[in-house]
Motif scaffolding. Structure first.
Motif, PDB file in Angstrom:
ATOM      1  N   VAL A  92       0.859  -1.191   0.000  1.00 38.10           N
ATOM      2  CA  VAL A  92       0.000   0.000   0.000  1.00 38.10           C
ATOM      3  C   VAL A  92       0.891   1.236   0.000  1.00 38.10           C
ATOM      4  O   VAL A  92       1.711   1.425   0.902  1.00 38.10           O
ATOM      5  N   LYS A  93       0.741   2.077  -1.009  1.00 39.88           N
ATOM      6  CA  LYS A  93       1.539   3.286  -1.104  1.00 39.88           C
ATOM      7  C   LYS A  93       1.046   4.338  -0.114  1.00 39.88           C
ATOM      8  O   LYS A  93      -0.124   4.343   0.262  1.00 39.88           O
ATOM      9  N   PRO A  94       1.937   5.225   0.328  1.00 36.21           N
ATOM     10  CA  PRO A  94       1.516   6.293   1.251  1.00 36.21           C
ATOM     11  C   PRO A  94       0.440   7.184   0.627  1.00 36.21           C
ATOM     12  O   PRO A  94       0.527   7.562  -0.544  1.00 36.21           O
ATOM     13  N   TYR A 128       6.086   0.774   2.970  1.00 35.86           N
ATOM     14  CA  TYR A 128       6.416   0.995   1.555  1.00 35.86           C
ATOM     15  C   TYR A 128       7.770   1.689   1.387  1.00 35.86           C
ATOM     16  O   TYR A 128       8.608   1.214   0.595  1.00 35.86           O
ATOM     17  N   PRO A 129       8.067   2.791   2.089  1.00 38.49           N
ATOM     18  CA  PRO A 129       9.403   3.399   1.927  1.00 38.49           C
ATOM     19  C   PRO A 129      10.534   2.473   2.362  1.00 38.49           C
ATOM     20  O   PRO A 129      11.590   2.451   1.723  1.00 38.49           O
ATOM     21  N   ILE A 130      10.309   1.707   3.443  1.00 42.43           N
ATOM     22  CA  ILE A 130      11.364   0.802   3.912  1.00 42.43           C
ATOM     23  C   ILE A 130      11.675  -0.260   2.858  1.00 42.43           C
ATOM     24  O   ILE A 130      12.837  -0.545   2.558  1.00 42.43           O
ATOM     25  N   LEU A 144      13.547   1.249  -0.060  1.00 42.08           N
ATOM     26  CA  LEU A 144      14.946   1.508   0.300  1.00 42.08           C
ATOM     27  C   LEU A 144      15.755   0.219   0.328  1.00 42.08           C
ATOM     28  O   LEU A 144      16.930   0.197  -0.081  1.00 42.08           O
ATOM     29  N   ILE A 145      15.144  -0.864   0.813  1.00 40.13           N
ATOM     30  CA  ILE A 145      15.844  -2.152   0.829  1.00 40.13           C
ATOM     31  C   ILE A 145      16.139  -2.620  -0.597  1.00 40.13           C
ATOM     32  O   ILE A 145      17.248  -3.090  -0.902  1.00 40.13           O
ATOM     33  N   LEU A 146      15.160  -2.497  -1.488  1.00 37.58           N
ATOM     34  CA  LEU A 146      15.383  -2.877  -2.887  1.00 37.58           C
ATOM     35  C   LEU A 146      16.469  -2.024  -3.530  1.00 37.58           C
ATOM     36  O   LEU A 146      17.335  -2.539  -4.256  1.00 37.58           O
ATOM     37  N   LEU A 147      16.423  -0.731  -3.260  1.00 40.10           N
ATOM     38  CA  LEU A 147      17.437   0.161  -3.829  1.00 40.10           C
ATOM     39  C   LEU A 147      18.824  -0.156  -3.278  1.00 40.10           C
ATOM     40  O   LEU A 147      19.816  -0.169  -4.023  1.00 40.10           O
ATOM     41  N   ALA A 148      18.892  -0.455  -1.981  1.00 36.47           N
ATOM     42  CA  ALA A 148      20.181  -0.791  -1.380  1.00 36.47           C
ATOM     43  C   ALA A 148      20.716  -2.109  -1.936  1.00 36.47           C
ATOM     44  O   ALA A 148      21.916  -2.236  -2.222  1.00 36.47           O
ATOM     45  N   GLY A 149      19.838  -3.108  -2.088  1.00 33.91           N
ATOM     46  CA  GLY A 149      20.276  -4.385  -2.641  1.00 33.91           C
ATOM     47  C   GLY A 149      20.803  -4.253  -4.052  1.00 33.91           C
ATOM     48  O   GLY A 149      21.838  -4.833  -4.410  1.00 33.91           O
TER      49      GLY A 149
END
Length: 471
Positions: free
Chosen positions: A225-227, A296-298, A301-306
């Motif tokens: 669910v997006k913010p 959703y932001p977390i 961020l995890i996908l971007l960091a990976g």
């Protein structure tokens, strides 16, 4: 002296039996999980025990076996890395002595053997068996279909061996290579053929993984669910309900009026879209504040960091390749499990490597089904034919078998390839390995830039079209 020899033989016997039991239990778990996955997507057939039902059931068992082998190939490197770190942390623990180099090496050899068996025997047999009807003039039945399947497999084997013989003769035209063409089948043809298949699997991963890494953001955005910032969900729900009621009223009118019936199909599609939007709005409304604003932001961020860590490790591996030729992926015939850590930061880096490998595999599968050429293989719940399931199992087997090779080639891990996985001819070619790393880094970066700048580009195009349009 004889008692010592008997004791050694007994220890070897018990260790082999223990390894067989552990391998069987691991494979049984993978087989059960694979069976649940296939039965979830397989098309529900009739309950009649006819000939086609028996053929479908046998093909499904073969597909389940193949999918279980694929799962084992995915878990090879993670299981080996975590086993090495456990043995380093607890070297004298009695309860983990079964976790040794012999077991790890045996698992690699079994997965390699079963991968060849599934790729060259079981999956072609399942496909030909599913499509067979028996030779013309012969008595119909299971035996006739089995006979036709074996004849087709024999002809296919001759065709593949002929292609490999011609290709190897064209590539290596010296006297020693020509003499090796007449060598044993198991010593030359099958390793050469599987090396070619592994290279094709690596290229397929190179094509699917960057697309999947960029596609993962969209997929997770659809699942989460997006913010909701400055959004009035109640007003949107009210508008959606009005549109749904209006479409339903039009459909009721078209049912009673013959002049409006040709447009009813279009109205049904619009109604389905409206109901899908209403379901999404209801889910947003029921979601908690933590799920809306933090989850959703977390995850993003995890996908971007990976993805960033993966590209960074690949860039670092390119530098290693340019500086030191020993950075080439190599095989290890004698694994030193539990003697030294291959990770600079120990357990933390090992866990990061395992997460990255699993993330790359998931991304490659997502990218595979996102490509236009493979969209026809996308499984649908309770509505996937056995032919499509066979194609999916073969594709996933090729991807999963190439995952350990790709992870080692890209420098995601420094764990040496064991068994037949380290015997591929192209792994020792500096230019192929370097090109593979460069292509992965460049294509992944381009896919991410295209993904995150697509919204800006669309807005710029709209602005330019607005300026060009006459007032």
């Amino acid at each position: 002296m004889e008692e010592d020899e008997v004791t050694i033989r007994e220890q070897n016997f018990h260790s082999q039996v223990r390894e067989y039991i552990i391998c069987f239990l691991l494979f049984a778990v993978l087989y059960i999980v694979s069976y649940c996955i296939i039965t979830r997507y397989k098309r529900k057939s009739d309950d009649h025990e006819d000939e086609d039902a028996v053929v479908n059931r046998i093909s499904m068992y073969l597909c389940t076996f193949t999918l279980a082998v694929s799962g084992g190939a995915v878990l090879l490197l993670p299981f080996s890395i975590i086993s090495n770190e456990i043995l380093l942390s607890l070297p004298k623990n009695y309860y983990i002595q079964w976790l040794n180099g012999s077991l790890i090496h045996g698992l690699w050899n079994l997965v390699s053997l079963f991968s060849n068996l599934c790729l060259f025997v079981l999956m072609p047999f399942a496909y030909f068996f599913l499509e067979s009807e028996g030779f013309a003039g012969s008595k119909k039945g299971i035996k006739a279909r089995v006979l036709e399947t074996f004849v087709m497999l024999f002809l296919l084997g001759l065709l593949i061996l002929g292609i490999v013989w011609v290709a190897s003769a064209l590539i290596d035209n010296d006297a020693a290579s020509m003499e090796s063409l007449y060598a044993d089948l198991w010593e030359f043809y099958l390793p050469y053929l599987y090396s070619c298949i592994s290279l094709m699997g690596g290229l397929l991963l190179l094509m699917c993984t960057p697309v999947g890494l960029s596609r993962m953001f969209t997929v997770m955005g659809q699942l989460l669910v997006k913010p909701t910032i400055l959004e009035d969900l109640d007003e949107q729900m009210y508008c959606i309900q009005l549109q749904e009621e209006a479409l339903q009223h039009k459909l009721n009118g078209s049912a009673s009026n013959s002049y409006l019936r040709p447009n009813s199909q279009h109205l049904y599609k619009e109604l389905d879209n409206i109901r899908t939007q209403r379901t999404k709005l209801e889910r947003k409304k029921k979601a908690s504040a933590w799920e809306k604003n933090l989850l959703y932001p977390i995850v993003m961020l995890i996908l971007l960091a990976g993805t960033a860590i993966s590209v960074f490790l690949v860039a670092l591996n390119i530098l290693y390749l340019l500086v030191d030729e020993t950075a080439l992926p190599k095989g290890s015939a004698d694994p030193d499990i539990g003697n030294a850590s291959l990770s600079t930061f120990g357990v933390v880096q090992a866990v990061v490597e395992i997460i990255l490998m699993i993330y790359l595999m998931v991304s490659s599968v997502v990218g595979f089904y996102s490509l236009r050429i493979f969209k026809g293989l996308t499984p649908r719940k309770d509505d996937t034919t056995m032919t499509t399931i066979i194609g999916c199992c073969v594709s996933i087997l090729v991807l999963s078998s190439a995952l350990p090779v790709m992870s080692r080639t890209l420098g995601i891990t420094r764990f040496d390839l064991l068994g037949d996985f380290g015997r591929f001819n192209w792994l020792g070619n500096f230019y192929i390995v370097l090109s593979y790393n460069l292509l992965f880094a460049v294509v992944t970066t381009l896919c991410l830039v295209r993904k995150f700048t697509s919204a800006v580009r669309e807005e710029l195009l709209k602005a330019l079209e607005g300026l060009q349009s006459p007032v």
